[in-house]
Motif scaffolding. Structure first.
Motif, PDB file in Angstrom:
ATOM      1  N   PRO A   1       0.815  -1.230   0.000  1.00  0.00           N
ATOM      2  CA  PRO A   1       0.000   0.000   0.000  1.00  0.00           C
ATOM      3  C   PRO A   1       0.841   1.269   0.000  1.00  0.00           C
ATOM      4  N   ASP A   2       2.061   1.194   0.514  1.00  0.00           N
ATOM      5  CA  ASP A   2       2.926   2.369   0.586  1.00  0.00           C
ATOM      6  C   ASP A   2       3.267   2.939  -0.782  1.00  0.00           C
ATOM      7  N   ALA A   3       3.237   2.093  -1.826  1.00  0.00           N
ATOM      8  CA  ALA A   3       3.648   2.530  -3.163  1.00  0.00           C
ATOM      9  C   ALA A   3       2.484   3.001  -4.025  1.00  0.00           C
ATOM     10  N   ILE A   4       1.258   2.868  -3.545  1.00  0.00           N
ATOM     11  CA  ILE A   4       0.075   3.112  -4.379  1.00  0.00           C
ATOM     12  C   ILE A   4      -0.478   4.514  -4.166  1.00  0.00           C
ATOM     13  N   ARG A   5      -0.804   5.161  -5.283  1.00  0.00           N
ATOM     14  CA  ARG A   5      -1.511   6.437  -5.269  1.00  0.00           C
ATOM     15  C   ARG A   5      -2.634   6.362  -6.300  1.00  0.00           C
ATOM     16  N   VAL A   6      -3.821   6.776  -5.915  1.00  0.00           N
ATOM     17  CA  VAL A   6      -4.971   6.801  -6.824  1.00  0.00           C
ATOM     18  C   VAL A   6      -5.614   8.179  -6.734  1.00  0.00           C
ATOM     19  N   VAL A   7      -5.885   8.764  -7.900  1.00  0.00           N
ATOM     20  CA  VAL A   7      -6.642  10.008  -7.930  1.00  0.00           C
ATOM     21  C   VAL A   7      -8.016   9.704  -8.512  1.00  0.00           C
ATOM     22  N   LEU A   8      -9.048  10.176  -7.809  1.00  0.00           N
ATOM     23  CA  LEU A   8     -10.433   9.996  -8.248  1.00  0.00           C
ATOM     24  C   LEU A   8     -10.954  11.319  -8.786  1.00  0.00           C
ATOM     25  N   ALA A   9     -11.529  11.275  -9.980  1.00  0.00           N
ATOM     26  CA  ALA A   9     -12.177  12.459 -10.554  1.00  0.00           C
ATOM     27  C   ALA A   9     -13.641  12.417 -10.176  1.00  0.00           C
ATOM     28  N   ARG A  10     -14.094  13.460  -9.497  1.00  0.00           N
ATOM     29  CA  ARG A  10     -15.449  13.484  -8.958  1.00  0.00           C
ATOM     30  C   ARG A  10     -16.211  14.665  -9.552  1.00  0.00           C
ATOM     31  N   GLN A  11     -17.438  14.393 -10.015  1.00  0.00           N
ATOM     32  CA  GLN A  11     -18.328  15.441 -10.504  1.00  0.00           C
ATOM     33  C   GLN A  11     -19.449  15.558  -9.485  1.00  0.00           C
ATOM     34  N   GLY A  12     -19.366  16.597  -8.669  1.00  0.00           N
ATOM     35  CA  GLY A  12     -20.261  16.655  -7.516  1.00  0.00           C
ATOM     36  C   GLY A  12     -19.844  15.573  -6.532  1.00  0.00           C
ATOM     37  N   SER A  13     -20.790  14.742  -6.135  1.00  0.00           N
ATOM     38  CA  SER A  13     -20.480  13.639  -5.209  1.00  0.00           C
ATOM     39  C   SER A  13     -20.217  12.329  -5.944  1.00  0.00           C
ATOM     40  N   ARG A  14     -20.258  12.359  -7.274  1.00  0.00           N
ATOM     41  CA  ARG A  14     -20.195  11.123  -8.062  1.00  0.00           C
ATOM     42  C   ARG A  14     -18.816  10.949  -8.694  1.00  0.00           C
ATOM     43  N   PRO A  15     -18.055   9.898  -8.292  1.00  0.00           N
ATOM     44  CA  PRO A  15     -16.784   9.626  -8.972  1.00  0.00           C
ATOM     45  C   PRO A  15     -17.048   9.055 -10.362  1.00  0.00           C
ATOM     46  N   VAL A  16     -16.298   9.542 -11.358  1.00  0.00           N
ATOM     47  CA  VAL A  16     -16.530   9.094 -12.734  1.00  0.00           C
ATOM     48  C   VAL A  16     -15.253   8.612 -13.423  1.00  0.00           C
ATOM     49  N   ALA A  17     -14.097   8.874 -12.833  1.00  0.00           N
ATOM     50  CA  ALA A  17     -12.846   8.466 -13.480  1.00  0.00           C
ATOM     51  C   ALA A  17     -11.771   8.304 -12.417  1.00  0.00           C
TER      52      ALA A  17
END
Length: 374
Positions: A251-267
């Motif tokens: 887990p130390d090596a992982i980075r995730v970015v979530l694209a959110r439109q309002g409260s809804r993640p889409v990408a």
């Protein structure tokens, strides 16, 4: 020297394998490679079979190669389909072959894991004989580092191939605006406008580290990742279980970015970190949005790299569209041992011509970079 073959990395203690890894490449870690195998992303039905080659001195592991027997050429990013087709037309068997690489990961780095260069040299010298004994047509070592390049250049019969990728260099920028100030006026305006178009659609971005991601998050990540294949009628390389396993193991090596439109993640974009490098790996979106790919995969990663002091951002293979966003041409290397002398001679001629073309292209591509002329 006797070679030991390991068909399942999880049968070897992680600390034994990881002790041989030079540098900080997350892709060579036992956790990453074993997650590929244990999740079923590799193995029966995939066309990949783990065949790691080990060299022991007594009971001590002193050298190793992350290797795979292949029955196709997919997921490698050093394309030899034409070589396989030439063999087929000539009535020669090109598959199976042996690949030394990180599956599905066109990332340059160490390929020879060894206590000393001499230990590695001995292991490499065994590969042609191993291929002959196993009735393999060829051995391929993809995306090598300078250490492997030097050792393989000493070995007879090996052919070097080059390629071109695009990496972004963090030249000590204070923030993203500082990076923009290094661009020509026209390119700076174009990039700023591109980001404004995404912001105008109501997107926000959340960065999460591996330990912050729940199984629900991973369900979403996988849905996005698999959709990039499904829209093209293809099967994803990775299984859903891979993401859970790699999150548990590193887990130390992982980075995730979530694209959110309002409260809804889409990408989302999934990345790994190691040493001074930031590696963008997988992207996916559940719907089409204008310019969202560039923001999620490139600009967000560049901002993250600046904020956290990473010197280099490797966003993956191919993509000339990276040039106008500041990603610079970088030459990559791979090495190929082809057992059949006629095939080896033909490929050697091809590689000489290809090399000249790639070097000329990389030189020309630098002219498309957006930086101001000093």
């Amino acid at each position: 020297m006797s070679l030991h073959r390991l068909d399942k990395l999880s049968d070897l203690a992680p600390e034994q394998w990881d002790a041989l890894i030079p540098g900080d490449s997350p892709f060579l870690r036992h956790a990453f490679l074993s997650s590929l195998e244990d999740s079923g992303s590799l193995g029966p039905g995939s066309g990949w079979r783990a065949e790691h080659l080990l060299h022991y001195e007594g009971e001590q592991l002193i050298a190793a190669l992350p290797a795979y027997r292949k029955w196709h050429s997919y997921g490698e990013y050093v394309f030899d389909h034409a070589w396989a087709d030439a063999c087929r037309r000539a009535g020669l068997a090109y598959y199976p072959k042996l690949l030394v690489a990180v599956p599905f990961s066109p990332v340059s780095g160490p390929r020879l894991l060894a206590k000393t260069p001499d230990d590695g040299r001995e292991l490499l010298a065994c590969l042609p004989g191993y291929a002959q004994g196993e009735e393999l047509s060829s051995v391929h070592v993809n995306f090598t580092d300078p250490v492997a390049d030097a050792l393989l250049a000493e070995q007879p019969g090996w052919l070097q191939r080059i390629g071109c990728q695009y990496h972004w260099q963090n030249r000590g920028y204070r923030d993203f605006q500082d990076f923009l100030d290094a661009l020509s006026s026209r390119k700076r305006k174009q990039m700023r406008k591109e980001r404004e178009q995404v912001a105008g659609q109501g997107f926000d971005f959340d960065w999460l580290e591996g330990h912050e991601l729940s199984e629900a998050h991973w369900d979403f990540v996988y849905a996005c990742y698999s959709n990039t294949y499904e829209v093209r009628g293809q099967t994803p390389y990775l299984t859903r279980e891979f993401f859970s396993l790699v999150a548990e193991r590193m887990p130390d090596a992982i980075r995730v970015v979530l694209a959110r439109q309002g409260s809804r993640p889409v990408a989302m974009a999934f990345s790994l970190i190691g040493g001074d490098s930031f590696y963008g790996r997988y992207w996916g979106c559940l719907a089409e949005f204008d310019r969202l790919h560039f923001e999620t995969c490139f600009y967000q990663g560049m901002e993250y790299a600046i904020a956290h002091g990473f010197k280099r951002f490797d966003a993956g293979a191919q993509g000339e569209h990276k040039l106008i966003r500041g990603f610079e041409p970088v030459i990559t290397h791979s090495w190929h041992y082809l057992a059949h002398p006629g095939l080896r001679e033909a490929v050697a001629d091809f590689l000489t011509q290809e090399r000249a073309g790639i070097l000329a292209y990389a030189d020309e591509a630098r002219g498309a970079l957006p930086y101001r002329q000093v």
